[in-house]
Design a protein around this motif. Structure first.
Motif, PDB file in Angstrom:
ATOM      1  N   LYS A 179      91.235 -35.861  77.170  1.00  0.00           N
ATOM      2  CA  LYS A 179      92.229 -35.009  76.504  1.00  0.00           C
ATOM      3  C   LYS A 179      93.626 -35.593  76.632  1.00  0.00           C
ATOM      4  N   MET A 180      93.899 -36.249  77.777  1.00  0.00           N
ATOM      5  CA  MET A 180      95.197 -36.912  77.949  1.00  0.00           C
ATOM      6  C   MET A 180      95.366 -38.030  76.929  1.00  0.00           C
ATOM      7  N   VAL A 181      94.273 -38.743  76.661  1.00  0.00           N
ATOM      8  CA  VAL A 181      94.331 -39.822  75.661  1.00  0.00           C
ATOM      9  C   VAL A 181      94.677 -39.247  74.297  1.00  0.00           C
ATOM     10  N   LYS A 182      94.009 -38.147  73.942  1.00  0.00           N
ATOM     11  CA  LYS A 182      94.234 -37.562  72.618  1.00  0.00           C
ATOM     12  C   LYS A 182      95.629 -36.948  72.495  1.00  0.00           C
ATOM     13  N   ASP A 183      96.135 -36.412  73.617  1.00  0.00           N
ATOM     14  CA  ASP A 183      97.464 -35.792  73.578  1.00  0.00           C
ATOM     15  C   ASP A 183      98.595 -36.819  73.607  1.00  0.00           C
ATOM     16  N   SER A 184      98.288 -38.040  74.004  1.00  0.00           N
ATOM     17  CA  SER A 184      99.309 -39.083  74.079  1.00  0.00           C
ATOM     18  C   SER A 184      99.330 -39.888  72.782  1.00  0.00           C
ATOM     19  N   ASP A 185     100.166 -40.904  72.776  1.00  0.00           N
ATOM     20  CA  ASP A 185     100.261 -41.769  71.599  1.00  0.00           C
ATOM     21  C   ASP A 185      99.234 -42.902  71.638  1.00  0.00           C
ATOM     22  N   LEU A 186      98.393 -42.895  72.660  1.00  0.00           N
ATOM     23  CA  LEU A 186      97.401 -43.969  72.799  1.00  0.00           C
ATOM     24  C   LEU A 186      96.312 -43.825  71.752  1.00  0.00           C
ATOM     25  N   GLU A 187      95.858 -44.939  71.245  1.00  0.00           N
ATOM     26  CA  GLU A 187      94.774 -44.942  70.273  1.00  0.00           C
ATOM     27  C   GLU A 187      93.460 -45.177  71.008  1.00  0.00           C
ATOM     28  N   SER A 188      92.658 -44.140  71.088  1.00  0.00           N
ATOM     29  CA  SER A 188      91.381 -44.247  71.801  1.00  0.00           C
ATOM     30  C   SER A 188      90.420 -45.111  70.994  1.00  0.00           C
ATOM     31  N   ASP A 189      89.712 -45.998  71.711  1.00  0.00           N
ATOM     32  CA  ASP A 189      88.749 -46.843  71.007  1.00  0.00           C
ATOM     33  C   ASP A 189      87.370 -46.198  71.047  1.00  0.00           C
ATOM     34  N   SER A 190      86.444 -46.793  70.317  1.00  0.00           N
ATOM     35  CA  SER A 190      85.102 -46.213  70.194  1.00  0.00           C
ATOM     36  C   SER A 190      84.348 -46.235  71.515  1.00  0.00           C
ATOM     37  N   PHE A 191      84.704 -47.170  72.401  1.00  0.00           N
ATOM     38  CA  PHE A 191      83.978 -47.298  73.662  1.00  0.00           C
ATOM     39  C   PHE A 191      84.071 -46.016  74.485  1.00  0.00           C
ATOM     40  N   ILE A 192      85.265 -45.417  74.563  1.00  0.00           N
ATOM     41  CA  ILE A 192      85.441 -44.189  75.343  1.00  0.00           C
ATOM     42  C   ILE A 192      84.623 -43.056  74.728  1.00  0.00           C
ATOM     43  N   TYR A 193      84.642 -42.962  73.401  1.00  0.00           N
ATOM     44  CA  TYR A 193      83.829 -41.943  72.730  1.00  0.00           C
ATOM     45  C   TYR A 193      82.342 -42.124  73.059  1.00  0.00           C
ATOM     46  N   GLU A 194      81.880 -43.354  72.972  1.00  0.00           N
ATOM     47  CA  GLU A 194      80.453 -43.626  73.188  1.00  0.00           C
ATOM     48  C   GLU A 194      80.018 -43.261  74.601  1.00  0.00           C
ATOM     49  N   VAL A 195      80.874 -43.588  75.578  1.00  0.00           N
ATOM     50  CA  VAL A 195      80.547 -43.267  76.975  1.00  0.00           C
ATOM     51  C   VAL A 195      80.473 -41.761  77.175  1.00  0.00           C
ATOM     52  N   LEU A 196      81.415 -41.031  76.584  1.00  0.00           N
ATOM     53  CA  LEU A 196      81.425 -39.575  76.738  1.00  0.00           C
ATOM     54  C   LEU A 196      80.236 -38.931  76.026  1.00  0.00           C
TER      55      LEU A 196
END
Length: 721
Positions: free
Chosen positions: A290-307
């Protein structure tokens, strides 16, 4: 192209050291080792050139074009001896770089010392540049050599150079902690204050060497050193704690990061979220996401896949589907293995229809998720749904051979071979090429129906193609053939699969050995057992006892010890039956010592034979006057309800014959306590023994003490005689 160091690392006066041709560096790195000169013409030409034009720039040009290291060193030393010439920091830099890139640490150390002593203008800048250049080219030992000589010469290396060297040591493959610690000590000696990057390198080195507590100490003392932790600091500590199994402490460090409002970067999230998911700490992983999504960081697919995988493993299907939808909306279509995870979750929750809708709505074209769904349908008994799904994906050209094999296998395992062959016909019409998995399924189907002749035909087709069956198919075929006593066919299958290093279920292998032994082929059984070891086939104890029983029956008792030694070599377990067979075999060969050894070992391991076997074993020992050799074992078995009246009589009589009267009387006491009366033979032996002892005692002592319970009973039996 030029080698350019970070502008923040050096003031303007250092920049003239920064730009050197990368081609020159490449030439130096390929310089051959110092060898004796075979052709001195190049050396003479260079020397003649310098005699008339000796100047620092000309010397540098000569050093650059001199390929032979020995010649370069001789030229440099020749220039040192000229009274009108003085080396500059440039010339020292060039020779040190040349030697360092060739790995000549001893030689370059001498020049570093001379350079520091001469104190030429620009020496400090040149040495700093050397450190960076060596680090960039992974010449860590050479960089450390320059660093040491700088400290000895009173020069100070900037903190950025220390950090670069520490980073190279910590981030390298070897993670050389001792060298990193040495560099840190050199920094302290030079009175250079650390930065947060310095301490991060130190903590990472400590963490990598399983010294996480020391890393935590450094973390707690950061403020004392004027440093505040950053994202990398928390990444190192959280990672180190999780990898050391201290997940709860990692969560506490994470809370500290939130408390000090440190904003983690994408590297932190990419590293830590998978670690929390691996440890099944979903709450922490989701909080970071959620911190990634709330920040300006662009989350990559790897984090999604792990979750997604973490949610699926915990059967949190709705959360996993929501993440998949987010991925698609963000232009990151999920890869096939992510869809495989979510299909497994659907199937485990029994939501077959919902899984089919999920794949159809997202227009999935990968085969793997559909195959997982087909397996889920079969496991749930939804065969009609599986048939319909197979038809659909076949029409869309998504189905592969495995898709068809899944249903064929299910029909075969459930003894519906007719439908399996019908499906096989459709498979062939669809121009799908059969593979060994197809044959494996058909072999299982025929074996389940007892059609071993048809199964063997399929096996011979497999052999003709040099294919192999799977583990379950071999086990079904070999075990089934043994059940109907077709040992020759079973051995043929086993020889082929062992040649291919295929494994077999331990029960099927036991059936094979038992079948071969029952047919009297003991040599072949032992050879099959030896092959099993090389194929890593697990053998149960019953397999070993089957071979040993056959050796005993076939009057090959002399081979028993040889086979037993092989059992021990491969680490086989020993049970009661093994010991009983061994003792029986050794007794037949009159190998008394071996009988005693095996009997004592058996009893010490708490293995007690049935009464008949135990009586026979004790009888053998008594007949060969070996009861005294198993006295400790007798003590063990006489303490409970193991011995019966006949065994007591046998042991008492045998011990008396061996002159062990004390042990015999102790056993008689135990026998009488159980309410048993010795037989006439034992009674007479004990009476004779007691008379002799009483007469001996009367000659020595007039006022003898009262006799023990055994003696009193015997005296009453003697009466007045």
């Amino acid at each position: 192209m030029a080698i350019k160091l970070p502008s923040s690392a050096y003031p303007t006066r250092f920049l003239r050291w920064v730009y050197f041709s990368s081609s020159c560096i490449a030439d130096i790195s390929e310089t051959p080792e110092i060898v004796k000169l075979k052709d001195s013409s190049e050396f003479d030409q260079n020397l003649n050139f310098l005699r008339n034009k000796l100047a620092p720039d000309n010397l540098i040009r000569v050093l650059d074009r001199t390929n032979d290291l020995n010649s370069a060193v001789r030229i440099f030393k020749w220039a040192s001896r000229q009274k009108s010439f003085h080396h500059t920091s440039n010339t020292y830099y060039r020779i040190i770089l040349k030697l360092g890139m060739a790995g000549k640490i001893v030689e370059m150390r001498d020049f570093c010392e001379n350079m520091a002593k001469d104190r030429c203008p620009g020496t400090e800048e040149a040495l700093v540049t050397l450190v960076h250049t060596f680090v960039e080219h992974c010449r860590i030992e050479e960089a450390i050599t320059v660093l040491v000589n700088m400290n000895l010469g009173g020069y100070r290396l900037p903190i950025e150079a220390f950090n670069a060297l520490l980073g190279a040591l910590v981030g390298g493959k070897g993670r050389e902690f001792q060298k990193a610690l040495f560099v840190y000590k050199e920094m302290v000696k030079a009175c250079v204050l650390p930065t947060v990057d310095t301490l991060n390198c130190l903590m990472e080195a400590l963490s990598a060497t399983n010294q996480i507590d020391l890393a935590l100490d450094q973390f707690r003392r950061m403020k004392n050193k004027g440093c505040n932790p950053n994202s990398k600091t928390f990444e190192i500590l959280v990672k180190g704690l999780i990898e050391n199994g201290r997940v709860d402490e990692a969560a506490i460090i994470l809370e500290q990061m939130f408390k000090v409002q440190c904003q983690p970067d994408l590297s932190f999230h990419t590293c830590i979220i998978p670690l929390f998911c691996r440890e099944n700490k979903i709450e922490e992983a989701v909080k970071l996401f959620k911190m990634v999504k709330d920040s300006d960081l662009e989350s990559d697919s790897f984090i999604y896949e792990v979750l997604v995988r973490c949610f699926c493993n915990n059967l949190q299907l709705d959360s996993a589907v929501a993440l998949i939808n987010e991925m698609i909306d963000s232009g990151m279509p999920p890869k096939h293995y992510v869809l495989v995870d979510i299909m497994n979750c659907f199937c485990e929750l029994g939501k077959i229809k919902e899984a089919i809708v999920f794949l159809e709505n997202r227009q999935v074209h990968e085969t793997a998720p559909f195959n997982i769904l087909l397996e889920g349908c079969c496991n749930a008994g939804e065969i009609l749904a599986a048939n319909v799904l197979l038809e659909r994906i076949s029409e869309r050209h998504i189905a592969d051979c495995q898709s068809w094999n899944i249903l064929i296998r299910w029909f075969c395992e459930n003894e519906d071979i007719k439908k399996a062959y019908t499906l096989l016909g459709r498979m062939i019409k669809s121009f799908v090429i059969l593979d060994c998995a197809t044959y494996s399924a058909l072999v299982v189907g025929n074996c389940r129906l007892g059609k071993y002749e048809e199964a063997m035909k399929l096996f011979h087709q497999i052999c003709a193609r040099c294919w192999i069956l799977d583990f379950a198919s071999y086990s079904e075929l070999v075990g089934g053939l043994c059940d109907i006593k077709q040992s020759e066919d079973a051995m043929e299958v086993f020889h082929y699969m062992s040649m291919k290093r295929c494994s077999l279920h331990s029960l099927a292998f036991y059936k094979l050995i038992k079948c071969v032994c029952n047919s009297g082929q003991i040599k072949e059984a032992i050879r099959l057992w030896q092959l099993a070891y090389f194929c890593a086939i697990s053998c149960c104890i019953a397999t070993h006892t089957a071979i040993m029983q056959e050796l005993l029956r076939s009057r090959r008792a002399e081979d028993m010890l040889a086979f037993f030694s092989q059992m021990l070599m491969v680490g086989s377990n020993l049970d009661l039956e093994v010991y009983c067979i061994l003792i029986q075999s050794m007794s037949k060969q009159n190998k008394i010592k071996e009988c005693v050894l095996f009997f004592n070992t058996m009893i010490n391991e708490g293995l007690i034979p049935d009464p008949d076997q135990l009586f026979d074993q004790l009888s053998f020992m008594a007949n060969h006057s070996q009861l005294s050799m198993i006295s400790s074992a007798i003590d063990r078995i006489s303490g409970g309800d193991i011995l019966n009246s006949a065994m007591y009589g046998l042991l008492i009589a045998g011990l008396l014959k061996e002159g062990r009267e004390h042990e015999a009387r102790r056993l008689l006491d135990s026998m009488l306590e159980k309410g048993w009366v010795p037989d006439a033979t034992t009674h007479n032996l004990l009476i004779g023994s007691d008379v002799r002892e009483a007469m001996s005692q009367a000659m020595l002592f007039d006022d003898s003490a009262s006799l023990d319970s055994v003696s009193n009973i015997l005296a009453e039996g003697l009466g007045d005689t």
